[in-house]
Scaffold this active site. Sequence first.
Site, PDB file in Angstrom:
ATOM      1  N   SER A 110      -5.372 -22.036  37.297  1.00  0.00           N
ATOM      2  CA  SER A 110      -6.554 -22.691  37.583  1.00  0.00           C
ATOM      3  C   SER A 110      -7.535 -22.481  38.760  1.00  0.00           C
ATOM      4  O   SER A 110      -7.291 -21.426  39.632  1.00  0.00           O
ATOM      5  CB  SER A 110      -5.887 -24.117  37.327  1.00  0.00           C
ATOM      6  OG  SER A 110      -7.534 -24.793  37.561  1.00  0.00           O
TER       7      SER A 110
ATOM      8  N   TYR B 206      -3.665 -32.486  42.380  1.00  0.00           N
ATOM      9  CA  TYR B 206      -3.792 -31.045  41.825  1.00  0.00           C
ATOM     10  C   TYR B 206      -4.493 -30.020  41.895  1.00  0.00           C
ATOM     11  O   TYR B 206      -3.980 -28.945  42.180  1.00  0.00           O
ATOM     12  CB  TYR B 206      -4.141 -31.309  39.541  1.00  0.00           C
ATOM     13  CG  TYR B 206      -4.459 -30.241  39.317  1.00  0.00           C
ATOM     14  CD1 TYR B 206      -3.270 -29.601  38.047  1.00  0.00           C
ATOM     15  CD2 TYR B 206      -5.417 -29.431  38.958  1.00  0.00           C
ATOM     16  CE1 TYR B 206      -2.842 -28.617  36.675  1.00  0.00           C
ATOM     17  CE2 TYR B 206      -5.026 -28.749  37.854  1.00  0.00           C
ATOM     18  CZ  TYR B 206      -4.296 -28.187  36.746  1.00  0.00           C
ATOM     19  OH  TYR B 206      -4.181 -27.167  36.589  1.00  0.00           O
TER      20      TYR B 206
END
Length: 245
Positions: free
Chosen positions: A138, A151
């Site tokens: 990501s 996260y």
Amino acid sequence: MMGFSVKDKVALVTGANRGIGKAIVESFFKHGVKKVYLAVRNPESTQDLQAQYGEKVVALHVDVTDVASIKALAKETKDVDILVNNAGVMNLASPLSEEAEASLQHEFNVNVFGLLRTSQAFAATLETNKGALVQLNSIASIKTFGDITTYSASKAAAYSVTQGLREKLGEKGVSVLSVHPGPIATDMGQSAGFSDAPEATIVAEGIVSALEAGDFHLFPDPMARQLEEAYQSYADNIILGDLSV
């Protein structure tokens, strides 16, 4: 790294039932992949893909938090050329929230240890088949966003592990690709408040192209490419550079 064509290959995609995982399956078939294992917690959730592709897909159970489950999957799928580690979780958690510690443990178990477990279980198969590992990281791997701090931390750790896998699997002739999307129009993206994000197809098509180009990093969408522009020099000179000389 050598270019890797997906044509006529066998792929296994974790979390293949929706979002980016499902888009990857569709793009793979569009580019000539001959079979895809849909590795999901609930094989029933892949019925639409099974209806669309018939015998070209095989739905199998896997829980990436369970080593025995992953080892059983690897034992059953020794023809895999491309392993796509897409299964992941995201919690909304500020580092100051009471839930932060539990959130971090959950995300590390799936996003980091899940990558370790699948990579170890499939390493021999990928080496034998001179295959490829695709890891869905990501932009949060390289930039922390406050409300998804845990996260971001898990994806930074997963990116670090991916770099180690590039080195160690690369020695065995295996291609490794680290994918860094920005917000994408998936259930996960919408839960984070991104309603007008790009479609998952942009990530899936980017993976096919990046594998063929022999790239290690893929920043597939406009927001990701903004970060890539600033990150490029560091990535080329430090992440991909030879620091032993």
